[in-house]
Design an enzyme around this catalytic site. Structure first.
Site, PDB file in Angstrom:
ATOM      1  N   ARG A 236      35.558  -1.952 -11.291  1.00 44.77           N
ATOM      2  CA  ARG A 236      36.140  -3.271 -11.548  1.00 44.77           C
ATOM      3  C   ARG A 236      37.460  -3.063 -12.274  1.00 44.77           C
ATOM      4  NH1 ARG A 236      33.446  -5.207  -8.298  1.00 44.77           N
ATOM      5  NH2 ARG A 236      31.898  -6.862  -8.437  1.00 44.77           N
ATOM      6  N   HIS A 284      40.790  -4.371  -3.171  1.00 51.05           N
ATOM      7  CA  HIS A 284      39.367  -4.611  -3.464  1.00 51.05           C
ATOM      8  C   HIS A 284      38.548  -4.722  -2.177  1.00 51.05           C
ATOM      9  CE1 HIS A 284      36.219  -6.421  -6.413  1.00 51.05           C
ATOM     10  NE2 HIS A 284      35.633  -5.766  -5.425  1.00 51.05           N
TER      11      HIS A 284
HETATM   12  P1  NDP Z   1      24.218   0.534 -10.646  1.00 47.35           P
HETATM   13  O1  NDP Z   1      23.746  -0.489 -11.599  1.00 47.35           O
HETATM   14  O2  NDP Z   1      23.263   1.063  -9.625  1.00 47.35           O
HETATM   15  O3  NDP Z   1      24.755   1.788 -11.462  1.00 47.35           O
HETATM   16  C1  NDP Z   1      25.555   1.678 -12.595  1.00 47.35           C
HETATM   17  C2  NDP Z   1      25.706   3.056 -13.241  1.00 47.35           C
HETATM   18  O4  NDP Z   1      26.619   2.936 -14.333  1.00 47.35           O
HETATM   19  C3  NDP Z   1      24.395   3.594 -13.798  1.00 47.35           C
HETATM   20  O5  NDP Z   1      24.292   4.976 -13.573  1.00 47.35           O
HETATM   21  C4  NDP Z   1      24.532   3.308 -15.294  1.00 47.35           C
HETATM   22  O6  NDP Z   1      23.808   4.197 -16.138  1.00 47.35           O
HETATM   23  C5  NDP Z   1      26.018   3.514 -15.494  1.00 47.35           C
HETATM   24  N1  NDP Z   1      26.474   2.844 -16.702  1.00 47.35           N
HETATM   25  C6  NDP Z   1      26.449   1.526 -16.999  1.00 47.35           C
HETATM   26  N2  NDP Z   1      26.925   1.305 -18.240  1.00 47.35           N
HETATM   27  C7  NDP Z   1      27.241   2.520 -18.741  1.00 47.35           C
HETATM   28  C8  NDP Z   1      27.767   2.964 -19.984  1.00 47.35           C
HETATM   29  N3  NDP Z   1      28.041   2.111 -20.976  1.00 47.35           N
HETATM   30  N4  NDP Z   1      27.956   4.293 -20.151  1.00 47.35           N
HETATM   31  C9  NDP Z   1      27.656   5.168 -19.163  1.00 47.35           C
HETATM   32  N5  NDP Z   1      27.153   4.814 -17.967  1.00 47.35           N
HETATM   33  C10 NDP Z   1      26.951   3.499 -17.757  1.00 47.35           C
HETATM   34  O7  NDP Z   1      25.522  -0.050  -9.953  1.00 47.35           O
HETATM   35  P2  NDP Z   1      26.114   0.297  -8.506  1.00 47.35           P
HETATM   36  O8  NDP Z   1      26.218   1.759  -8.384  1.00 47.35           O
HETATM   37  O9  NDP Z   1      25.383  -0.440  -7.450  1.00 47.35           O
HETATM   38  O10 NDP Z   1      27.572  -0.400  -8.601  1.00 47.35           O
HETATM   39  C11 NDP Z   1      28.506  -0.016  -9.589  1.00 47.35           C
HETATM   40  C12 NDP Z   1      29.689  -0.969  -9.598  1.00 47.35           C
HETATM   41  O11 NDP Z   1      30.502  -0.781  -8.458  1.00 47.35           O
HETATM   42  C13 NDP Z   1      29.346  -2.465  -9.536  1.00 47.35           C
HETATM   43  O12 NDP Z   1      28.920  -2.955 -10.788  1.00 47.35           O
HETATM   44  C14 NDP Z   1      30.655  -3.065  -9.085  1.00 47.35           C
HETATM   45  O13 NDP Z   1      31.444  -3.422 -10.210  1.00 47.35           O
HETATM   46  C15 NDP Z   1      31.320  -1.946  -8.311  1.00 47.35           C
HETATM   47  N6  NDP Z   1      31.475  -2.261  -6.892  1.00 47.35           N
HETATM   48  C16 NDP Z   1      32.729  -2.297  -6.349  1.00 47.35           C
HETATM   49  C17 NDP Z   1      32.913  -2.550  -5.021  1.00 47.35           C
HETATM   50  C18 NDP Z   1      34.259  -2.519  -4.405  1.00 47.35           C
HETATM   51  O14 NDP Z   1      34.397  -2.872  -3.231  1.00 47.35           O
HETATM   52  N7  NDP Z   1      35.282  -2.080  -5.117  1.00 47.35           N
HETATM   53  C19 NDP Z   1      31.768  -2.821  -4.137  1.00 47.35           C
HETATM   54  C20 NDP Z   1      30.500  -2.739  -4.789  1.00 47.35           C
HETATM   55  C21 NDP Z   1      30.367  -2.476  -6.121  1.00 47.35           C
HETATM   56  P3  NDP Z   1      22.204   4.259 -16.091  1.00 47.35           P
HETATM   57  O15 NDP Z   1      21.871   4.913 -14.766  1.00 47.35           O
HETATM   58  O16 NDP Z   1      21.842   5.097 -17.233  1.00 47.35           O
HETATM   59  O17 NDP Z   1      21.715   2.850 -16.158  1.00 47.35           O
HETATM   60  C1  OXD Z   2      30.687  -5.906  -5.161  1.00 45.64           C
HETATM   61  C2  OXD Z   2      32.101  -5.948  -4.798  1.00 45.64           C
HETATM   62  O1  OXD Z   2      30.369  -5.907  -6.335  1.00 45.64           O
HETATM   63  O2  OXD Z   2      32.439  -6.289  -3.683  1.00 45.64           O
HETATM   64  O3  OXD Z   2      29.850  -5.831  -4.232  1.00 45.64           O
HETATM   65  O4  OXD Z   2      32.955  -5.629  -5.607  1.00 45.64           O
END
Ligand code: NDP
Ligand code: OXD
Length: 321
Positions: A236, A284
Site C-alpha cells: 500500500r 496499482h
Molecule cells: P496477509 O495477511 O496474508 O499477510 C500479511 C503479512 O504481513 C503476514 O506475514 C504478517 O505477519 C505480516 N505483517 C503484518 N504486520 C506486520 C508487522 N507489523 N511486522 C511484520 N510483519 C507484519 O496479507 P496478503 O499477503 O494477502 O496481502 C498483503 C497486502 O498486499 C494486502 O494487505 C494489500 O495491502 C496488498 N495487496 C496489494 C495488491 C496490489 O495490487 N498492489 C493486491 C492485493 C494485495 P504474520 O504472518 O506474522 O501475521
Molecule cells: C487488494 C488490492 O488489496 O487490489 O486486493 O490492492
C-alpha cells in the site's frame, strides 16, 4: 425478500471495478438471493445480510443493522479499518490463487527486471548503444520479502525456484522451507542487512505506516553485484515515505524502485515519480481482483457460513489485517 440480500458497494473508478459488472457476476453465483447495488433508495437496509465492498466511504455500512458478514473484495482491508462505524460482524478478505498468482507474476517480473538490468538495456536500445554488462546469476542476489502471508510466501517460493536467495520478515515467527525467516522488530535489522532487493507485501496498519523510510533504506545490503539496493512496493502507498524514497534514489542510497501503490491514488500528474529515471511505475494493478473468481469465492463463503462452518480469511480487527 426470502433470503437476506447481498449488497454491493464498489468505488473503484476503473473498468475492472465497474459496479454493473460486479452486480452481473454476483447475480450469476447467488442463486435466488437478491443482489442489490448500493446506493439504492428503494432498499430496506434491514433486508441486507451480506455486504461485498471495495473502498466504501466511512459510515456507508453503518445503516445495515442485520448485517452478518462483510466481504472485502480485495486482500487489503486498510480502507475498512479506518471506518470507526463499521458494523461489528466478521470481516472477510480475499485470499484466492487467482490473486496470489497475479501478485507473484508482478513480483517475479520486477525482481527480474532489476536483476537482469532491463532499465539499462532498454536505454541502450533507445540510444543504439552496444554495451553489454555482465549478467550475474540469480544466486548472487538476496531478495528480502516484507510480509510472509498469502502473497509474500507465494512470491518467496517463486523467487527461490528461480535461484534467488530469499529471506522473509513477518510479525510472528515462521518456518518456511527454503527461506530464511526473521520476525518482529528484533529480527528487522538482521533481515535488512541481508537484503539486496526489498519487496514489500505488508498490509497497511498503524504499525507498518511509513515503514519504507530512509532509516530502513540505509540498512539494506550494498555488497551484491547490484551495488545500491532496490525497493519494490506492491503493498500500500501508506507503507512508503515518498520523500525519503526520492531522496534515497537521488543520493544513491537506493539504485532503483518499482512502485505499484502511492500515498495518493490516482498518482497526481505532478508527482516526481512519473518521470524519475530510476522509478518503474505501475498504476496499482500488480494483482487485479477478478470479478468471476471473487464472486464465486464470496458465494462459497456464504454457503459455508449458512451451513454453520467457519468463515475463511477473517480479518483480526485488533491487528488490523
Ligand atoms: P496477509 O495477511 O496474508 O499477510 C500479511 C503479512 O504481513 C503476514 O506475514 C504478517 O505477519 C505480516 N505483517 C503484518 N504486520 C506486520 C508487522 N507489523 N511486522 C511484520 N510483519 C507484519 O496479507 P496478503 O499477503 O494477502 O496481502 C498483503 C497486502 O498486499 C494486502 O494487505 C494489500 O495491502 C496488498 N495487496 C496489494 C495488491 C496490489 O495490487 N498492489 C493486491 C492485493 C494485495 P504474520 O504472518 O506474522 O501475521
Ligand atoms: C487488494 C488490492 O488489496 O487490489 O486486493 O490492492
Amino acid at each position: 425478500m426470502g433470503k437476506g440480500a447481498l449488497a454491493l458497494l464498489v468505488h473503484g473508478g476503473t473498468e475492472n471495478w465497474s459496479p454493473q459488472r460486479w452486480k452481473a457476476r454476483f447475480g450469476e453465483v447467488c442463486g435466488d438471493r437478491p443482489v442489490v447495488l448500493l446506493p439504492d433508495p428503494a432498499l430496506d437496509p434491514a433486508e441486507v445480510h451480506y455486504a461485498a465492498v471495495w473502498k466504501p466511504k466511512p459510515g456507508e455500512l453503518a445503516a445495515f443493522k442485520n448485517l452478518r458478514v462483510i466481504f472485502n473484495l480485495g486482500a487489503g482491508v486498510d480502507a475498512l479499518m479506518a471506518d470507526r462505524s463499521l458494523p461489528d460482524v466478521p470481516l472477510v478478505r480475499v485470499a484466492v490463487d487467482d490473486l496470489t498468482d497475479r501478485m507473484t507474476e508482478y513480483v517475479v517480473l520486477h525482481v527480474l527486471m532489476h536483476h537482469r538490468q532491463e532499465p539499462y538495456l532498454r536505454e541502450s536500445q533507445r540510444v543504439r548503444r552496444w554495451a553489454p554488462k555482465y549478467q550475474w546469476a540469480a544466486s548472487a542476489l538476496t531478495v528480502g520479502i516484507m510480509g510472509l502471508g498469502t502473497l509474500g510466501a507465494a512470491s518467496a517460493h517463486a523467487l527461490g525456484a528461480l535461484g534467488f536467495r530469499v529471506v522473509g520478515w513477518s510479525r510472528s515467527e515462521k518456518q518456511v522451507v527454503g527461506i530464511r525467516c526473521f520476525h518482529g522488530s528484533d529480527g528487522f535489522d538482521a533481515f535488512l542487512r541481508e537484503t539486496n532487493i526489498l519487496v514489500c507485501l505488508l498490509p497497511l496498519t498503524p504499525e507498518t505506516r511509513h515503514i519504507l523510510n530512509r532509516g530502513v533504506f540505509t540498512k539494506l545490503n550494498r555488497t551484491s553485484p547490484l551495488g545500491a539496493p532496490v525497493v519494490i512496493n506492491a503493498g500500500r502507498g501508506g507503507l512508503q515515505n515518498e520523500a525519503d524514497i526520492l531522496r534515497a534514489l537521488d543520493d544513491g542510497t537506493l539504485g532503483a524502485a518499482s512502485l505499484d501503490v502511492y500515498e495518493t491514488e490516482p498518482l497526481p500528474g505532478d508527482s516526481p515519480f512519473w518521470s524519475h529515471p530510476k522509478v518503474v511505475l505501475t498504476p496499482h494493478n500488480a494483482a487485479d481482483t477478478d470479478a468471476d473468481e471473487i464472486s464465486k469465492y464470496v458465494a462459497r463463503q456464504i454457503a459455508r457460513f449458512e451451513a454453520g462452518e467457519a468463515l475463511e480469511n477473517v480479518v483480526d480487527r485488533t491487528r488490523g489485517y
